[in-house]
Design a protein around this motif. Structure first.
Motif, short mmCIF file in Angstrom:
data_model
loop_
_atom_site.label_atom_id
_atom_site.label_comp_id
_atom_site.label_asym_id
_atom_site.label_seq_id
_atom_site.Cartn_x
_atom_site.Cartn_y
_atom_site.Cartn_z
N ALA A 53 50.01 67.67 54.91
CA ALA A 53 51.18 68.54 55.05
C ALA A 53 52.47 67.72 55.05
O ALA A 53 53.48 68.11 54.43
CB ALA A 53 51.08 69.37 56.33
N ILE B 234 41.96 72.48 50.93
CA ILE B 234 43.00 72.35 49.91
C ILE B 234 42.49 72.67 48.52
O ILE B 234 43.23 73.17 47.68
CB ILE B 234 43.67 70.96 49.96
CG1 ILE B 234 42.68 69.84 49.62
CG2 ILE B 234 44.31 70.72 51.31
CD1 ILE B 234 43.35 68.48 49.48
N PRO C 129 49.29 73.73 52.62
CA PRO C 129 49.27 72.69 53.66
C PRO C 129 49.95 73.12 54.96
O PRO C 129 49.45 72.81 56.04
CB PRO C 129 50.00 71.52 53.00
CG PRO C 129 49.75 71.70 51.54
CD PRO C 129 49.76 73.19 51.33
#
Length: 284
Positions: free
Chosen positions: A24, A52, A58
């Motif tokens: 992230a 992901i 994220p």
């Protein structure tokens, strides 16, 4: 063969959180690791990789790590288990036989019922079907010690593949897939980064960067990939993250701290990661 590979290593519940925080944080800085041509996940990395690869944002994944963890059976990756794994790996002359010894121990261990553990994994995996993105999930056959890589081309479901990759010997039950039972892919290597051989650019995110005996460390695997001509960067927890992760990587109460530390660490890792991930990449 594609150009970019993302390798996500094992490291327990706090390893997942740290990886998600790092991903992230890098996304905040314009570095999209989810754009990899292949995502290779081992244990904790199989959870983060599935997240992901299935298109989860994220930021949403990061916020989920900050939320109070769902109630689930407590677990501990204590020194008794770690010591046994290290002893077997250090005293067995053959890596496959060593993994089979660990597998036999895992099969005999008293753990929670396999069906109950599967429900926990189902709650963590974002989809029941494999994503369109190239995701590879590692595990080890508990009876033979054979290393196995699951992907969308096989018969294993995504939930079972991730469950197998996360089946820490002595802590969680081996996972049944077909007529075989599997344990944690980290029994072979905590990152299995050698699966990225042939890719031009490789980012290895390893909550645990050490190896032991036949378990080759991510650092050595990174060096081998570099020697073969790839551009490689290895990211491991910094001092603050190590403290946040704690000694028991299965302690879900430390998820938020580990995720926060991962996100904060992204700023320090951005330059080397960008140098590998984006240099010369027209799509970046």
């Amino acid at each position: 063969m594609g150009r970019r590979a993302l390798v996500l290593g094992g490291g327990g519940v706090t390893g997942v959180a740290w990886e998600i925080g790092l991903i992230a944080g890098l996304a905040d800085l314009g570095i999209d690791l989810a754009a990899a041509d292949v995502i290779i996940g081992t244990s904790a990395g199989s959870v983060a990789g599935a997240d992901i690869a299935c298109g989860q944002e994220p930021e949403a994944l990061y916020q989920a790590q900050l939320a109070p963890p769902a109630p689930e059976p407590a677990a501990r990756m204590g020194w008794r288990i770690i010591g046994r794994l290290l002893w077997v790996m250090s005293t067995s002359p053959d890596p496959v036989r060593a993994r089979a010894r660990i597998g036999r121990w895992a099969l005999a261990a008293r753990t929670m019922p396999e069906a109950d553990r599967r429900k926990v994994i189902e709650a963590r995996v974002p989809a029941s079907d494999w994503p369109g993105k190239n995701l590879k999930v590692t595990a080890v056959d508990a009876r033979t010690g054979e290393f196995t890589v699951f992907d969308s081309a096989g018969d294993a479901s995504l939930v079972d593949a991730v469950g197998a990759s996360c089946a820490v010997p002595g802590v969680w039950p081996p996972v049944t897939i077909g007529n075989r039972r599997f344990v944690d892919g980290g029994v072979r290597s905590v990152a299995n980064a050698d699966l990225a051989a042939g890719y031009e650019r490789v980012v290895i995110v390893a909550p645990v960067a050490k190896g032991a005996g036949h378990m080759t460390s991510p650092r050595r695997q990174a060096a081998a990939l570099t020697a073969a001509g790839a551009r490689v960067v290895l990211v491991q927890p910094g001092r603050t993250a190590v403290h946040a992760i704690g000694r028991n990587v299965l302690d879900s109460s430390r998820r938020a701290a580990a995720a926060t530390a991962g996100r904060a660490q992204a700023a320090a890792e951005a330059a080397p990661v960008r140098g590998v991930w984006q240099a010369g990449w027209m799509g970046a």
